[in-house]
Design a protein around this motif. Structure first.
Motif, PDB file in Angstrom:
ATOM      1  N   VAL A   1      16.602 120.642 -60.867  1.00  0.00           N
ATOM      2  CA  VAL A   1      15.578 119.974 -61.654  1.00  0.00           C
ATOM      3  C   VAL A   1      16.022 120.028 -63.111  1.00  0.00           C
ATOM      4  O   VAL A   1      16.303 121.107 -63.640  1.00  0.00           O
ATOM      5  CB  VAL A   1      14.198 120.652 -61.500  1.00  0.00           C
ATOM      6  CG1 VAL A   1      13.177 119.980 -62.404  1.00  0.00           C
ATOM      7  CG2 VAL A   1      13.746 120.615 -60.061  1.00  0.00           C
TER       8      VAL A   1
ATOM      9  N   LEU B   1      14.281 115.363 -60.469  1.00  0.00           N
ATOM     10  CA  LEU B   1      14.866 116.111 -59.358  1.00  0.00           C
ATOM     11  C   LEU B   1      16.138 115.425 -58.889  1.00  0.00           C
ATOM     12  O   LEU B   1      16.144 114.219 -58.667  1.00  0.00           O
ATOM     13  CB  LEU B   1      13.877 116.183 -58.197  1.00  0.00           C
ATOM     14  CG  LEU B   1      14.390 116.755 -56.873  1.00  0.00           C
ATOM     15  CD1 LEU B   1      14.777 118.218 -57.036  1.00  0.00           C
ATOM     16  CD2 LEU B   1      13.354 116.595 -55.792  1.00  0.00           C
TER      17      LEU B   1
ATOM     18  N   ILE C   1       8.784 115.627 -56.784  1.00  0.00           N
ATOM     19  CA  ILE C   1       8.612 116.533 -57.913  1.00  0.00           C
ATOM     20  C   ILE C   1       7.239 116.295 -58.534  1.00  0.00           C
ATOM     21  O   ILE C   1       6.765 115.148 -58.589  1.00  0.00           O
ATOM     22  CB  ILE C   1       9.738 116.368 -58.955  1.00  0.00           C
ATOM     23  CG1 ILE C   1       9.643 117.449 -60.011  1.00  0.00           C
ATOM     24  CG2 ILE C   1       9.724 114.994 -59.560  1.00  0.00           C
ATOM     25  CD1 ILE C   1      10.884 117.570 -60.854  1.00  0.00           C
TER      26      ILE C   1
ATOM     27  N   ALA D   1       9.002 121.340 -56.986  1.00  0.00           N
ATOM     28  CA  ALA D   1       9.908 120.373 -56.360  1.00  0.00           C
ATOM     29  C   ALA D   1      10.047 120.681 -54.876  1.00  0.00           C
ATOM     30  O   ALA D   1       9.922 121.835 -54.455  1.00  0.00           O
ATOM     31  CB  ALA D   1      11.273 120.426 -57.028  1.00  0.00           C
TER      32      ALA D   1
END
Length: 136
Positions: free
Chosen positions: A56, A70, A89, A122
């Motif tokens: 991320v 992401l 995400i 995420a």
């Protein structure tokens, strides 16, 4: 110089120019995942959060907005060859609501944070990652 000498000089020069052009194009193309991530969020990169299934990238713009993208690490075989795994995400500022991008689940996702910390969640496949409160 004779005609033969001019041809001998021009060939190596043309070859060198072609090699430099190709190297420049390859440098601009770079890895597809990081180029996509870098171009989708405005601001400066402040964090890179890694977990088993991906990375991320977190950006901050103007001290007020936080953006996250992401980049899934693993690829799966699908129709037509290898495809990147899909992930999602979400991001939220302290005392705020979770924000996600419905059209692009992997981001970019931007939230107005001001000076509040943010939390990033995420998911890639069955692997989940929660950052905790970051960026005060």
């Amino acid at each position: 110089m004779s005609r033969g000498a001019k041809g001998v000089i021009r060939r190596p020069l043309a070859l060198a120019l072609a090699v430099l052009t190709l190297a420049g194009l390859l440098a601009l193309a770079g890895p597809a995942g990081s180029a996509t991530a870098a171009s989708s969020c405005a601001g400066r990169k402040v964090r890179t959060l890694t977990f088993d299934a991906g990375t991320v990238h977190v950006y901050r713009k103007g001290g007020r907005y936080v953006c996250a993208v992401l980049v899934p690490r693993k690829q799966v075989m699908g129709k037509g060859g290898l495809k990147a795994r899909k992930g999602t995400i979400r991001i939220r500022a302290w005392a705020g609501q979770w924000v996600r991008n419905k059209q692009h689940p992997a981001g970019p996702v931007t939230v107005h944070a001001g000076r509040r910390p943010v939390c990033v969640h995420a998911r890639v496949g069955s692997v989940r990652y929660t950052s905790g409160w970051i960026l005060r």
